[in-house]
Each structure stands twice: as C-alpha cells, then as structure tokens.
Design a protein around this motif. Structure first.
Motif, PDB file in Angstrom:
ATOM      1  N   ASP A   1       0.757  -1.188  -0.002  1.00 48.93           N
ATOM      2  CA  ASP A   1      -0.002   0.070  -0.051  1.00 48.93           C
ATOM      3  C   ASP A   1       0.836   1.243   0.065  1.00 48.93           C
ATOM      4  O   ASP A   1       1.407   1.495   1.037  1.00 48.93           O
ATOM      5  CB  ASP A   1      -1.030  -0.081   1.206  1.00 48.93           C
ATOM      6  N   ALA A   2       0.948   2.178  -1.261  1.00 52.76           N
ATOM      7  CA  ALA A   2       1.588   3.287  -1.126  1.00 52.76           C
ATOM      8  C   ALA A   2       0.569   4.396  -1.526  1.00 52.76           C
ATOM      9  O   ALA A   2       1.035   5.476  -2.220  1.00 52.76           O
ATOM     10  CB  ALA A   2       2.648   3.118  -2.236  1.00 52.76           C
ATOM     11  N   GLY A   3      -0.681   4.388  -1.179  1.00 48.77           N
ATOM     12  CA  GLY A   3      -1.475   5.585  -1.456  1.00 48.77           C
ATOM     13  C   GLY A   3      -2.114   5.453  -3.200  1.00 48.77           C
ATOM     14  O   GLY A   3      -1.906   4.216  -3.648  1.00 48.77           O
ATOM     15  N   PRO A   4      -2.737   6.247  -3.415  1.00 50.97           N
ATOM     16  CA  PRO A   4      -3.390   6.376  -4.626  1.00 50.97           C
ATOM     17  C   PRO A   4      -2.489   6.568  -5.858  1.00 50.97           C
ATOM     18  O   PRO A   4      -1.532   6.919  -5.566  1.00 50.97           O
ATOM     19  CB  PRO A   4      -4.367   7.580  -4.484  1.00 50.97           C
ATOM     20  N   CYS A   5      -2.760   5.667  -7.108  1.00 51.35           N
ATOM     21  CA  CYS A   5      -2.157   6.033  -8.140  1.00 51.35           C
ATOM     22  C   CYS A   5      -2.078   7.499  -8.749  1.00 51.35           C
ATOM     23  O   CYS A   5      -3.348   8.087  -8.816  1.00 51.35           O
ATOM     24  CB  CYS A   5      -2.392   4.825  -9.207  1.00 51.35           C
ATOM     25  N   ARG A   6      -0.966   7.934  -9.410  1.00 50.82           N
ATOM     26  CA  ARG A   6      -0.936   9.353  -9.941  1.00 50.82           C
ATOM     27  C   ARG A   6      -1.744   9.419 -11.151  1.00 50.82           C
ATOM     28  O   ARG A   6      -2.446  10.336 -11.439  1.00 50.82           O
ATOM     29  CB  ARG A   6       0.592   9.887 -10.029  1.00 50.82           C
ATOM     30  N   VAL A   7      -1.494   8.507 -11.888  1.00 50.82           N
ATOM     31  CA  VAL A   7      -1.930   8.572 -13.465  1.00 50.82           C
ATOM     32  C   VAL A   7      -3.416   8.241 -13.443  1.00 50.82           C
ATOM     33  O   VAL A   7      -4.262   8.840 -14.109  1.00 50.82           O
ATOM     34  CB  VAL A   7      -1.267   7.874 -14.533  1.00 50.82           C
ATOM     35  N   GLY A   8      -3.877   6.968 -12.861  1.00 47.47           N
ATOM     36  CA  GLY A   8      -5.195   6.694 -12.745  1.00 47.47           C
ATOM     37  C   GLY A   8      -5.756   5.730 -14.002  1.00 47.47           C
ATOM     38  O   GLY A   8      -6.795   5.313 -14.152  1.00 47.47           O
ATOM     39  N   LEU A   9      -4.983   5.863 -15.115  1.00 50.23           N
ATOM     40  CA  LEU A   9      -5.209   5.004 -16.459  1.00 50.23           C
ATOM     41  C   LEU A   9      -4.133   3.913 -16.754  1.00 50.23           C
ATOM     42  O   LEU A   9      -3.012   4.388 -16.411  1.00 50.23           O
ATOM     43  CB  LEU A   9      -5.268   6.019 -17.555  1.00 50.23           C
ATOM     44  N   GLU A  10      -4.473   2.906 -17.161  1.00 53.06           N
ATOM     45  CA  GLU A  10      -3.419   2.120 -17.425  1.00 53.06           C
ATOM     46  C   GLU A  10      -2.542   2.568 -18.527  1.00 53.06           C
ATOM     47  O   GLU A  10      -2.571   3.715 -19.229  1.00 53.06           O
ATOM     48  CB  GLU A  10      -4.000   0.641 -18.263  1.00 53.06           C
TER      49      GLU A  10
END
Ligand code: TXA
Ligand code: MG
Length: 311
Positions: free
Chosen positions: A170-179
C-alpha cells in the motif's frame, strides 16, 4: 484462503514482498498507472494464479514489469525504435510489445502463447524498489477481478480480490489513474491501447504516425468491448441527470462527482476509476457527461465506451 498481508513501502516490507514473489505468491503493488497483481513471470503456476484470482479469460497476455530497459533487453529482441521509446518514456506509463528473445525464460501463460511480449518499466518508486529487490520479471495485469474497474488504491484491490491474493503493497493512490499506453513494435509501430501517455506525444518522438491495428484483429485482447464494466448501466454524453441516475460530470456543471471541474483531462484521468467505483457503489445507473476527445480524453472515452457497452 486467508486474508492478504498488507505491506508498506519500507525496505523491510519491500524485501518481504520480493521473497513472496520468489515463492510464487501473488503480490499486488502500486504503479503510477493502476495497482498491478504481480507474480514471477517465469513461474507458470504463479502466473496461472493471476488468471485464477482475476477470473480472466486465458487468452489475454499479461504485461511484464522490469526495473530497467537493460533488463527488458534480456527478455525481448531490441531495436533502434525500442531504444528511442525507452529513452523517452521509461520509466513511465508506456508498455512496448516486442518479439520474444530466444532465452527469455518467461512462462508461456504470460504471453498467452504469442511470440511477442508486452514490457513495461514503471516509474512509481515502490514498484521500482520491488522490481529491483526481486531482480526478475513480474507479470502484472491490473489488480481487479476480470471485467471490473481497475484499482487505483490498495482498498480497491482488497475489495475486489481480497483473500484471492497473498499480499498488497500500500503506497496510496495512483498518480495517473489510467493503464499504460501500449505500442506494438513487432513490425511498423502500432498504437494498441490508449493510456497514460498521449498518442501525439509518442508520434512526436517517433517522427511519424503510429499505425492502427488491422480492424477486427484483437491484438490487445484487453480491448474486448466490455472489459472495463462497472456493475451499473452507464449512459454516455449525458447533459442532465435522468430519474434515479447518478451523474459523473466534467467541467463546470451540477453533478454527483466531477472528473475535473476545471476541465483538466489529466485530473479527470486520475479520478476516472475511483469515481466510477464510488458511483457504482451507489447501485444506481451512472450517467456521464461528455469528455473532449483530445489528448488523454481519447483514453478516458475509450474506457467510458467500454464501461457503457451492452453486456
Ligand atoms: O498500466 C498498466 O499497463 C497496468 C499496470 C499494472 O502496469 N497493467 C495492465 O495490464 O493494464 P493488463 O494485463 O490489464 O493489460 C495487458 C494488455 C492487454 O490489452 C493485452 O492484450 C496486452 O496488454 N498485451 C499483452 N501482451 C501482448 C502482446 N504480446 N501483444 C499484444 N498485446 C499484448
Ligand atoms: Mg485490466
């Protein structure tokens, strides 16, 4: 099966995650695009568990993650174009499909029997640390059940796959958010999947247009129409909310959640899966405002059209 171990991005936990991968375990980890469900790409049993955990159709080849372009060159036949792409876009949200090298050592389940392989060098610090500690290729599709929305937080991973995996970093939310965007380099450069890097940016580096794959040919099976489906029905290009619907907005408007009130496509991409998850959880039909078809808007619309496809 027991609940997955939840790990942090501290050195001790990274080392533990790398050991789990070596033991054939399934470890979900963050990348800058979405969370991936990782397994040792050389271990057929471990890779099979990915398909099992996701309930994924077995003909979908998986993306192989490595720490560097140097490592990629041990798996695939390198070329000047591959070098150019890697120099500009790695580490980052680009996957490159290349011909397999003779002694690649990958499980054939990873490539679904193809003679090519999709490779990615992610930029996320935790992904880099894990791949460096493991020092091997990690097969990782998005860490969601097949046909569901891709996960951008560890919570999404746990909600979707829970006891079917061994651990999640767990390192928090993803920056890009799209594959990642997928480019095919097994012949003339092809644009196989829209994603975190805009097509125009890749073409600018290449100095020529990317080709579209021949119509009807499914060279990227992840592109099957209803692949990104929420449970709710999805109605596109909505300007108002119909009775009973929740509305996903874009730009200045009244809505339940707004992809980007300022009309920023990068912000919209980062919110897309998270907001679809949240609206899907209401159990109501989802209406979505129009999103302009430029830059990352193409990838967003691609995902939205899949989410809205009849099934
Ligand atoms: O951002 C991402 O790319 C995420 C994160 C976890 O890295 N991964 C991801 O993997 O989206 P996955 O398995 O969900 O997507 C794999 C895509 C599919 O569309 C698949 O068909 C395509 O890559 N692919 C894999 N190998 C291929 C190959 N040899 N030729 C053509 N397409 C390939
Ligand atoms: Mg996926």
């Amino acid at each position: 099966m027991s609940n997955p171990v939840i790990l942090s991005s501290q050195d001790r936990d990274i080392a533990r995650a790398a050991r789990l991968l070596s033991d054939g375990a399934l470890v979900a980890f963050p990348t800058e695009t979405v969370y991936g469900l990782g397994a040792d790409a050389r271990n057929g049993t471990a890779v099979a568990r990915i398909y099992e955990a996701k309930g994924r159709p077995s003909f979908n080849p998986l993306i192989v993650h490595v720490a560097s372009a140097a490592h990629a060159q041990r798996l695939a036949l390198w070329s000047d174009t591959a070098e150019l792409m890697a120099r500009h876009f790695w580490p980052g949200p680009l996957s490159i499909v290349l011909p397999l090298a003779p002694d690649h050592g990958l499980s054939s389940l990873v490539t679904a029997g193809l003679t090519s392989v999709a490779i990615r060098v992610p930029a996320h610090a935790t992904a880099q640390a894990l791949l460096t500690a493991f020092d091997g290729p990690v097969a990782a599709p998005s860490a969601n059940p097949s046909g569901r929305i891709s996960p951008t937080t560890a919570r999404h991973v746990l909600d979707g796959l829970g006891p079917r995996i061994d651990a999640v970093l767990d390192a928090g939310p993803c920056r890009v958010g799209l594959e990642s965007t997928i480019v095919g380099l097994t012949g003339a450069p092809q644009f196989l999947r829209a994603g975190g890097i805009a097509r125009e940016d890749i073409e600018a580096v290449l100095g020529r247009p990317l080709q579209d794959p021949p119509t009807g040919e499914i060279s990227a099976p992840g592109q099957l129409t209803s692949h990104y489906a929420p449970q709710a029905t999805v109605r596109l290009n909505a300007t108002t909310r119909h009775e009973g619907e929740v509305l996903l907005g874009f730009g200045q408007m009244a809505c339940d959640l707004n992809l980007s009130a300022t009309g920023d496509l990068t912000e919209a991409a980062a919110h897309l899966f998270e907001y679809l998850h949240q609206l899907d959880a209401t159990g109501r039909p989802i209406a979505v405002a129009p999103v302009p078809h430029i830059g990352l808007g193409a990838a967003i619309n691609d995902r939205l059209e899949r989410a809205a496809a009849p099934r």
